[in-house]
Design an enzyme around this catalytic site. Structure first.
Site, PDB file in Angstrom:
ATOM      1  N   GLY A   1       0.801  -1.211   0.000  1.00  0.00           N
ATOM      2  CA  GLY A   1       0.000   0.000   0.000  1.00  0.00           C
ATOM      3  C   GLY A   1       0.841   1.271   0.000  1.00  0.00           C
ATOM      4  O   GLY A   1       0.535   2.226  -0.734  1.00  0.00           O
TER       5      GLY A   1
ATOM      6  N   ASN B   1      -8.218   4.014   8.121  1.00  0.00           N
ATOM      7  CA  ASN B   1      -7.678   2.858   8.835  1.00  0.00           C
ATOM      8  C   ASN B   1      -7.797   3.007  10.353  1.00  0.00           C
ATOM      9  O   ASN B   1      -7.752   2.021  11.070  1.00  0.00           O
ATOM     10  CB  ASN B   1      -6.212   2.621   8.452  1.00  0.00           C
ATOM     11  CG  ASN B   1      -5.380   3.873   8.538  1.00  0.00           C
ATOM     12  OD1 ASN B   1      -5.664   4.863   7.874  1.00  0.00           O
ATOM     13  ND2 ASN B   1      -4.358   3.848   9.363  1.00  0.00           N
TER      14      ASN B   1
ATOM     15  N   GLN C   1      -7.889  -0.283   2.979  1.00  0.00           N
ATOM     16  CA  GLN C   1      -8.776  -0.894   3.971  1.00  0.00           C
ATOM     17  C   GLN C   1     -10.087  -1.399   3.362  1.00  0.00           C
ATOM     18  O   GLN C   1     -10.886  -2.026   4.057  1.00  0.00           O
ATOM     19  CB  GLN C   1      -9.088   0.100   5.098  1.00  0.00           C
ATOM     20  CG  GLN C   1      -7.910   0.396   6.013  1.00  0.00           C
ATOM     21  CD  GLN C   1      -7.529  -0.774   6.911  1.00  0.00           C
ATOM     22  OE1 GLN C   1      -8.318  -1.685   7.171  1.00  0.00           O
ATOM     23  NE2 GLN C   1      -6.297  -0.776   7.376  1.00  0.00           N
TER      24      GLN C   1
ATOM     25  N   SER D   1      -3.375  -3.378  -0.880  1.00  0.00           N
ATOM     26  CA  SER D   1      -2.297  -4.093  -0.204  1.00  0.00           C
ATOM     27  C   SER D   1      -2.762  -5.476   0.222  1.00  0.00           C
ATOM     28  O   SER D   1      -3.774  -5.619   0.916  1.00  0.00           O
ATOM     29  CB  SER D   1      -1.858  -3.292   1.022  1.00  0.00           C
ATOM     30  OG  SER D   1      -0.914  -4.028   1.761  1.00  0.00           O
ATOM     31  N   ALA D   2      -2.002  -6.503  -0.177  1.00  0.00           N
ATOM     32  CA  ALA D   2      -2.439  -7.897   0.030  1.00  0.00           C
ATOM     33  C   ALA D   2      -2.499  -8.292   1.504  1.00  0.00           C
ATOM     34  O   ALA D   2      -3.375  -9.055   1.900  1.00  0.00           O
ATOM     35  CB  ALA D   2      -1.512  -8.849  -0.736  1.00  0.00           C
ATOM     36  N   HIS D   3      -1.586  -7.769   2.336  1.00  0.00           N
ATOM     37  CA  HIS D   3      -1.556  -8.267   3.729  1.00  0.00           C
ATOM     38  C   HIS D   3      -2.709  -7.737   4.566  1.00  0.00           C
ATOM     39  O   HIS D   3      -2.891  -8.143   5.712  1.00  0.00           O
ATOM     40  CB  HIS D   3      -0.209  -7.977   4.399  1.00  0.00           C
ATOM     41  CG  HIS D   3       0.003  -6.575   4.874  1.00  0.00           C
ATOM     42  ND1 HIS D   3      -0.206  -6.203   6.186  1.00  0.00           N
ATOM     43  CD2 HIS D   3       0.414  -5.464   4.237  1.00  0.00           C
ATOM     44  CE1 HIS D   3       0.084  -4.919   6.327  1.00  0.00           C
ATOM     45  NE2 HIS D   3       0.456  -4.448   5.162  1.00  0.00           N
TER      46      HIS D   3
ATOM     47  N   THR E   1      12.412  -7.507 -10.856  1.00  0.00           N
ATOM     48  CA  THR E   1      11.797  -8.820 -11.069  1.00  0.00           C
ATOM     49  C   THR E   1      10.557  -8.951 -10.201  1.00  0.00           C
ATOM     50  O   THR E   1      10.610  -8.715  -8.996  1.00  0.00           O
ATOM     51  CB  THR E   1      12.810  -9.936 -10.727  1.00  0.00           C
ATOM     52  OG1 THR E   1      13.964  -9.735 -11.540  1.00  0.00           O
ATOM     53  CG2 THR E   1      12.219 -11.318 -10.969  1.00  0.00           C
TER      54      THR E   1
ATOM     55  N   CYS F   1       1.337   3.507  13.660  1.00  0.00           N
ATOM     56  CA  CYS F   1       2.539   4.292  13.422  1.00  0.00           C
ATOM     57  C   CYS F   1       2.704   5.361  14.482  1.00  0.00           C
ATOM     58  O   CYS F   1       3.807   5.753  14.803  1.00  0.00           O
ATOM     59  CB  CYS F   1       2.488   4.957  12.056  1.00  0.00           C
ATOM     60  SG  CYS F   1       1.887   3.871  10.788  1.00  0.00           S
TER      61      CYS F   1
HETATM   62  C1  LIG Z   1      -1.920  -0.469   5.788  1.00  0.00           C
HETATM   63  C2  LIG Z   1      -2.302   0.739   5.040  1.00  0.00           C
HETATM   64  C3  LIG Z   1      -1.421   1.330   4.107  1.00  0.00           C
HETATM   65  C4  LIG Z   1      -0.028   0.818   3.895  1.00  0.00           C
HETATM   66  O1  LIG Z   1      -0.008  -0.433   3.302  1.00  0.00           O
HETATM   67  P1  LIG Z   1       1.322  -1.326   3.392  1.00  0.00           P
HETATM   68  O2  LIG Z   1       1.076  -2.455   2.450  1.00  0.00           O
HETATM   69  O3  LIG Z   1       1.438  -1.778   4.806  1.00  0.00           O
HETATM   70  O4  LIG Z   1       2.458  -0.458   2.966  1.00  0.00           O
HETATM   71  C5  LIG Z   1      -1.871   2.427   3.411  1.00  0.00           C
HETATM   72  N1  LIG Z   1      -3.108   2.928   3.589  1.00  0.00           N
HETATM   73  C6  LIG Z   1      -3.981   2.392   4.468  1.00  0.00           C
HETATM   74  C7  LIG Z   1      -5.343   2.971   4.591  1.00  0.00           C
HETATM   75  C8  LIG Z   1      -3.606   1.286   5.229  1.00  0.00           C
HETATM   76  O5  LIG Z   1      -4.470   0.765   6.095  1.00  0.00           O
END
Ligand SMILES: *Cc1c(COP(=O)(O)O)cnc(C)c1O
Length: 388
Positions: free
Chosen positions: A66, A146, A174, A194-196, A232, A320
C-alpha cells in the site's frame, strides 16, 4: 482485535503460493520456457485481480504494498502532470504513506491543500469544490480510514474533481478485500491496495491505473510492469494476492454481515457497560470490522498494555503513531479534544473473531477501565475517599 494492522496469510493462499517459490521459480522476464511459465502465472494473477475489481488486466501494476502504491500514484502523477499544474488536494485524515508523499511534493515545488473533515471524519465536499483550481492535477483521498473506519463518499468526490479536470487517487487499502469495489463504477483514476490487509502476503500490493492516465515510475531499471515499476516481479506474491482477493470476494456476502453484527454488538456493549465513552468515526458509513472509542479519564496506552496482558491486541491511535506521545492526526482533524484523543483505542475484527471473543474483550476492557479510573485523580465519580 488488530486486523487493520495486518492479517494472517490464509491457508489456501499459502498453498497457492508455495509452488512458485520452489519448483516454478522462473523469472517472468526470461525468454525460456521456465520464464514464460512464470510470466503466464503472473499475468493470470493480474487478470484475476483486475476482473474482481472490474478493471482491465493492463490497468493493474504490482508493487510492494500500500505505501509504495500510494507513493507511486501521488508522486508519479505529480511528476507526469507537473506542466499542467502543481496543485494537489488531499485530506487531513490520510494514511501517512499518502500524507508524507504529499508533504514531500510540497517541499519540492508543489502546493497542497488539506481538506477538513467533520466530527465523523467525513470529507467536506464544499471545501473540495472551493479548493479545486485550474492547476489542480490530483485529488488524493483515503477510501476508508484505517483508524476510525469512516468511509468517504468517493463517487461524489470523483464527480466533483472530474468536473474540474483533476484526477483522483483513492487509498483503498482498507476497502479492497473488505467490501465490494468496482473501479469502473467509482470512476477513479488511481487506486492503492495491499495484500496483507486481506489475508494475503506482506510486501505485496497493487496500484490500479486507469487506461489513459499517465504516471512516471519511482523505480527505474527495466521494462517490468509496463516500465512503471522496475524489478523482477514477486510471482508467488502476485499469486497469493490474487488468491486472497478471490477468497475475500467469495466470502464477502457472509463475512460483511457477520462482522457488521459483531461490530455493532461491540459498540453497543462498550458504550452501555462503560460510562464516559464515545464512538469515533461515522456510526453507519463505517468499515464492517472497525470499533474506535475514546474512553475518558484513561490513557490509551495504559489500556492497550493491560489488554495485551490479557492476550488482546489492539491499537491506540494508529500503529505508526503509538510509540510517540502525539495523539493521532486523524482524531485531531475530527476535532476530538486532545485529552480525549489520548484515551482512544481501535479494535479491528477479522475472519477468526467470534462472538465469544467480543464478549471477552468487552468485559476485559470494562475491568481494566474501572481499575485504571480508580487510580485516576480526574475521574469524577471515582472512589473519592479524599472528600470525606
Ligand atoms: C496499511 C495501510 C497502508 C499501507 O499499506 P502497506 O502495504 O502496509 O504499505 C496504506 N493505507 C492504508 C489505509 C492502510 O491501512
Amino acid at each position: 482485535m488488530d486486523y487493520a494492522a495486518t492479517t494472517p496469510v490464509a491457508p489456501e493462499v499459502l498453498e497457492a503460493m508455495a509452488p512458485y517459490m520452489t519448483e516454478h521459480f522462473g523469472n517472468p522476464s526470461s525468454i525460456h520456457s521456465f520464464g514464460r511459465e512464470a510470466k503466464q502465472t503472473l499475468e493470470k494473477a493480474r487478470e484475476t485481480i483486475a476482473t474482481l475489481l472490474e478493471a482491465r488486466p493492463e490497468e493493474i501494476v504490482f508493487t510492494s504494498g500500500g505505501s509504495e502504491s500510494s507513493n507511486l500514484a501521488i508522486k508519479g502523477c505529480a511528476e507526469a502532470y507537473s506542466r499542467k499544474g502543481r496543485h494537489i488536494i488531499t485530506t487531513s485524515v490520510e494514511h501517512h504513506a499518502s500524507l508524507d508523499a504529499v508533504k514531500h511534493l510540497s517541499k519540492n515545488g508543489f502546493e497542497a491543500t488539506y481538506l477538513p473533515v467533520d466530527r465523523d471524519g467525513l470529507v467536506d465536499l464544499n471545501a473540495l469544490k472551493n479548493a479545486l483550481r485550474d492547476d489542480t492535477i490530483l485529488v488524493s483521498v483515503i477510501h476508508a480510514n484505517n483508524e476510525v473506519g469512516t468511509i468517504q463518499p468517493v463517487k461524489e468526490i470523483v464527480e466533483i474533481a472530474h468536473e474540474k479536470g483533476a484526477l483522483v487517487h483513492v487509498d483503498s487499502v482498507q476497502v479492497v478485500g473488505s467490501l465490494p469495489v468496482s473501479v469502473r463504477d467509482l470512476d477513479i483514476d488511481l487506486m492503492s491496495m495491499s495484500a496483507h490487509k486481506f489475508y494475503g502476503p506482506k510486501g505485496m500490493g497493487g496500484l490500479y491505473v486507469k487506461r489513459g492516465v499517465r504516471i512516471l515510475p519511482l523505480i527505474h531499471g527495466g521494462p517490468h510492469e509496463k516500465k512503471l515499476r522496475a524489478g523482477t516481479q514477486n510471482v508467488a506474491g502476485a499469486v497469493g494476492m490474487a488468491k486472497a482477493l478471490e477468497l475475500a470476494v467469495e466470502r464477502m456476502g457472509d463475512e460483511v454481515p457477520r462482522l457488521t453484527g459483531l461490530r455493532d454488538k461491540m459498540i453497543e456493549e462498550i458504550t452501555s457497560r462503560i460510562d464516559h465513552v464515545r464512538l469515533n468515526g461515522h456510526r453507519i458509513k463505517r468499515l464492517p470490522n472497525n470499533v474506535n472509542v475514546s474512553v475518558e479519564y484513561v490513557e490509551g496506552e495504559a489500556m492497550l498494555l493491560n489488554l495485551d496482558l490479557k492476550g488482546i491486541a489492539v491499537s491506540s491511535g494508529s500503529a505508526c503513531s503509538s510509540g510517540s506521545l502525539e495523539p493521532s492526526h486523524v482524531l485531531m482533524a475530527m476535532g476530538i479534544p486532545y485529552e480525549i484523543a489520548h484515551g482512544s483505542l481501535r479494535f479491528t475484527l477479522g475472519r477468526s473473531t467470534t462472538e465469544a471473543d467480543v464478549e471477552y474483550v468487552v468485559s476485559s476492557l470494562a475491568d481494566i477501565v474501572a481499575k485504571l479510573r480508580e487510580m485516576s485523580p480526574l475521574y469524577p465519580s471515582g472512589p473519592c475517599k479524599c472528600k470525606d
